[in-house]
Scaffold this motif. Structure first.
Motif, PDB file in Angstrom:
ATOM      1  N   LYS A  50       1.573   3.111   2.913  1.00 30.20           N
ATOM      2  CA  LYS A  50       0.839   4.377   2.695  1.00 30.20           C
ATOM      3  C   LYS A  50      -0.261   4.243   1.643  1.00 30.20           C
ATOM      4  O   LYS A  50      -1.341   4.828   1.782  1.00 30.20           O
ATOM      5  CB  LYS A  50       1.815   5.479   2.276  1.00 30.20           C
ATOM      6  CG  LYS A  50       2.858   5.830   3.323  1.00 30.20           C
ATOM      7  CD  LYS A  50       2.250   6.549   4.498  1.00 30.20           C
ATOM      8  CE  LYS A  50       3.332   7.077   5.435  1.00 30.20           C
ATOM      9  NZ  LYS A  50       2.770   7.676   6.648  1.00 30.20           N
ATOM     10  N   VAL A  51       0.013   3.492   0.580  1.00 29.34           N
ATOM     11  CA  VAL A  51      -1.021   3.321  -0.446  1.00 29.34           C
ATOM     12  C   VAL A  51      -2.190   2.514   0.115  1.00 29.34           C
ATOM     13  O   VAL A  51      -3.357   2.834  -0.126  1.00 29.34           O
ATOM     14  CB  VAL A  51      -0.435   2.659  -1.705  1.00 29.34           C
ATOM     15  CG1 VAL A  51      -1.535   2.372  -2.723  1.00 29.34           C
ATOM     16  CG2 VAL A  51       0.646   3.545  -2.327  1.00 29.34           C
ATOM     17  N   VAL A  52      -1.879   1.471   0.876  1.00 29.78           N
ATOM     18  CA  VAL A  52      -2.929   0.653   1.485  1.00 29.78           C
ATOM     19  C   VAL A  52      -3.761   1.494   2.449  1.00 29.78           C
ATOM     20  O   VAL A  52      -4.998   1.410   2.472  1.00 29.78           O
ATOM     21  CB  VAL A  52      -2.300  -0.557   2.192  1.00 29.78           C
ATOM     22  CG1 VAL A  52      -3.341  -1.324   2.998  1.00 29.78           C
ATOM     23  CG2 VAL A  52      -1.644  -1.474   1.168  1.00 29.78           C
ATOM     24  N   GLN A  53      -3.108   2.326   3.244  1.00 26.46           N
ATOM     25  CA  GLN A  53      -3.855   3.203   4.145  1.00 26.46           C
ATOM     26  C   GLN A  53      -4.705   4.203   3.372  1.00 26.46           C
ATOM     27  O   GLN A  53      -5.825   4.533   3.788  1.00 26.46           O
ATOM     28  CB  GLN A  53      -2.888   3.938   5.072  1.00 26.46           C
ATOM     29  CG  GLN A  53      -2.198   3.023   6.068  1.00 26.46           C
ATOM     30  CD  GLN A  53      -1.485   3.802   7.161  1.00 26.46           C
ATOM     31  OE1 GLN A  53      -2.114   4.554   7.902  1.00 26.46           O
ATOM     32  NE2 GLN A  53      -0.180   3.632   7.250  1.00 26.46           N
ATOM     33  N   THR A  54      -4.197   4.685   2.248  1.00 25.90           N
ATOM     34  CA  THR A  54      -4.973   5.603   1.412  1.00 25.90           C
ATOM     35  C   THR A  54      -6.228   4.915   0.886  1.00 25.90           C
ATOM     36  O   THR A  54      -7.328   5.499   0.881  1.00 25.90           O
ATOM     37  CB  THR A  54      -4.116   6.120   0.251  1.00 25.90           C
ATOM     38  OG1 THR A  54      -3.006   6.872   0.776  1.00 25.90           O
ATOM     39  CG2 THR A  54      -4.919   7.002  -0.686  1.00 25.90           C
ATOM     40  N   LEU A  55      -6.091   3.667   0.449  1.00 26.73           N
ATOM     41  CA  LEU A  55      -7.261   2.912   0.002  1.00 26.73           C
ATOM     42  C   LEU A  55      -8.266   2.757   1.136  1.00 26.73           C
ATOM     43  O   LEU A  55      -9.470   2.940   0.940  1.00 26.73           O
ATOM     44  CB  LEU A  55      -6.825   1.539  -0.510  1.00 26.73           C
ATOM     45  CG  LEU A  55      -6.087   1.506  -1.842  1.00 26.73           C
ATOM     46  CD1 LEU A  55      -5.517   0.123  -2.110  1.00 26.73           C
ATOM     47  CD2 LEU A  55      -7.003   1.933  -2.976  1.00 26.73           C
ATOM     48  N   ALA A  56      -7.778   2.421   2.332  1.00 25.35           N
ATOM     49  CA  ALA A  56      -8.671   2.262   3.473  1.00 25.35           C
ATOM     50  C   ALA A  56      -9.428   3.552   3.757  1.00 25.35           C
ATOM     51  O   ALA A  56     -10.644   3.535   4.005  1.00 25.35           O
ATOM     52  CB  ALA A  56      -7.880   1.818   4.699  1.00 25.35           C
ATOM     53  N   ARG A  57      -8.731   4.673   3.730  1.00 29.93           N
ATOM     54  CA  ARG A  57      -9.399   5.964   3.992  1.00 29.93           C
ATOM     55  C   ARG A  57     -10.471   6.248   2.943  1.00 29.93           C
ATOM     56  O   ARG A  57     -11.552   6.755   3.273  1.00 29.93           O
ATOM     57  CB  ARG A  57      -8.361   7.083   4.016  1.00 29.93           C
ATOM     58  CG  ARG A  57      -7.451   7.057   5.229  1.00 29.93           C
ATOM     59  CD  ARG A  57      -6.596   8.310   5.314  1.00 29.93           C
ATOM     60  NE  ARG A  57      -5.712   8.253   6.469  1.00 29.93           N
ATOM     61  CZ  ARG A  57      -4.438   7.867   6.421  1.00 29.93           C
ATOM     62  NH1 ARG A  57      -3.895   7.529   5.265  1.00 29.93           N
ATOM     63  NH2 ARG A  57      -3.713   7.819   7.521  1.00 29.93           N
ATOM     64  N   ALA A  58     -10.178   5.955   1.691  1.00 29.82           N
ATOM     65  CA  ALA A  58     -11.157   6.212   0.639  1.00 29.82           C
ATOM     66  C   ALA A  58     -12.422   5.395   0.864  1.00 29.82           C
ATOM     67  O   ALA A  58     -13.544   5.913   0.745  1.00 29.82           O
ATOM     68  CB  ALA A  58     -10.551   5.896  -0.730  1.00 29.82           C
ATOM     69  N   PHE A  59     -12.257   4.139   1.204  1.00 32.40           N
ATOM     70  CA  PHE A  59     -13.435   3.291   1.447  1.00 32.40           C
ATOM     71  C   PHE A  59     -14.207   3.760   2.675  1.00 32.40           C
ATOM     72  O   PHE A  59     -15.434   3.867   2.645  1.00 32.40           O
ATOM     73  CB  PHE A  59     -13.007   1.832   1.608  1.00 32.40           C
ATOM     74  CG  PHE A  59     -12.842   1.103   0.304  1.00 32.40           C
ATOM     75  CD1 PHE A  59     -13.945   0.616  -0.378  1.00 32.40           C
ATOM     76  CD2 PHE A  59     -11.589   0.903  -0.247  1.00 32.40           C
ATOM     77  CE1 PHE A  59     -13.816  -0.061  -1.583  1.00 32.40           C
ATOM     78  CE2 PHE A  59     -11.432   0.224  -1.451  1.00 32.40           C
ATOM     79  CZ  PHE A  59     -12.550  -0.257  -2.130  1.00 32.40           C
TER      80      PHE A  59
END
Length: 211
Positions: A50-59
């Protein structure tokens, strides 16, 4: 991450590496690419975290192409876990395959992936400058975090949870202190940032907009 996520494999140092690529609706004019590293494979870490996906969404929301990948031995990536050594080589292979040399490069990672992203940035500098480095709860208590070039420090965001019981906040501060590198602390946040992922995404987006 969504129906438009592209999955593919590329040649890696230990076989093949599995990628998940998300492209922005409105890309940056300079074609910036962000490579994002996931948590420790031996403790269930994957590119779907979930944290990795959150980073991806932010970028992606800031116009970057986001490339998540599975370390060797995870998912469709071949090979076996290499205790953080070969995993840095995995990240560099993804950078070489997916990030054109004339485009801005960002590296990001969570926990073990934060260590790998920092180590990758240190290996690349100065031959391949990193425009943005985002480290979320980097595993400073478990791996020897690298020194970062002075020019990279203003482009680096470190975010840590106040009550992280997997990687203590004190370990991140002990690494960051000699570098005079600020650490953004999320009050009450634990290692996986439960209930605080929207705040994490906003912090990353704010950092990217300021570069």
């Amino acid at each position: 991450m969504n129906a438009q996520t592209e999955t593919r494999t590329i040649p890696g140092p230990a076989g093949v590496l599995e990628l998940a690529i998300d492209r922005p609706a409105v890309p940056r004019a300079d074609g910036g690419v962000a490579v994002i590293a996931h948590p420790h494979p031996l403790y269930g870490g994957t590119l779907h975290n979930k944290v990795v996906q959150t980073l991806a969404r932010a970028f992606v929301q800031q116009g970057w192409v986001s490339v998540r990948f599975h370390f060797r031995g995870v998912g469709a990536s071949t090979g076996v876990h290499d205790h953080g050594v070969g995993e840095v080589d995995d990240l560099l292979a993804v950078v070489a395959a997916c990030a054109p040399v004339d485009a801005p490069l960002a590296l990001a990672g969570f926990s073990f992936g934060g260590y790998v992203a920092a180590a990758g940035a240190a290996r690349l500098w100065p031959a391949r400058p990193v425009q943005a480095l985002v480290l979320v709860a980097p595993a400073a208590s478990r791996f020897a975090m690298p020194a970062l070039a002075a020019e990279l420090l203003p482009r680096t965001l470190v975010v840590h949870g106040e009550v992280d019981d997997t990687v203590p906040l004190s370990a991140a501060l002990d690494w960051a202190r000699p570098l005079a590198l600020p650490v953004t602390v999320i009050p009450g946040g634990e290692h996986f940032f439960h209930g605080r992922l929207p705040l994490l995404k906003d912090l990353v987006a704010r950092h990217l907009r300021a570069l």
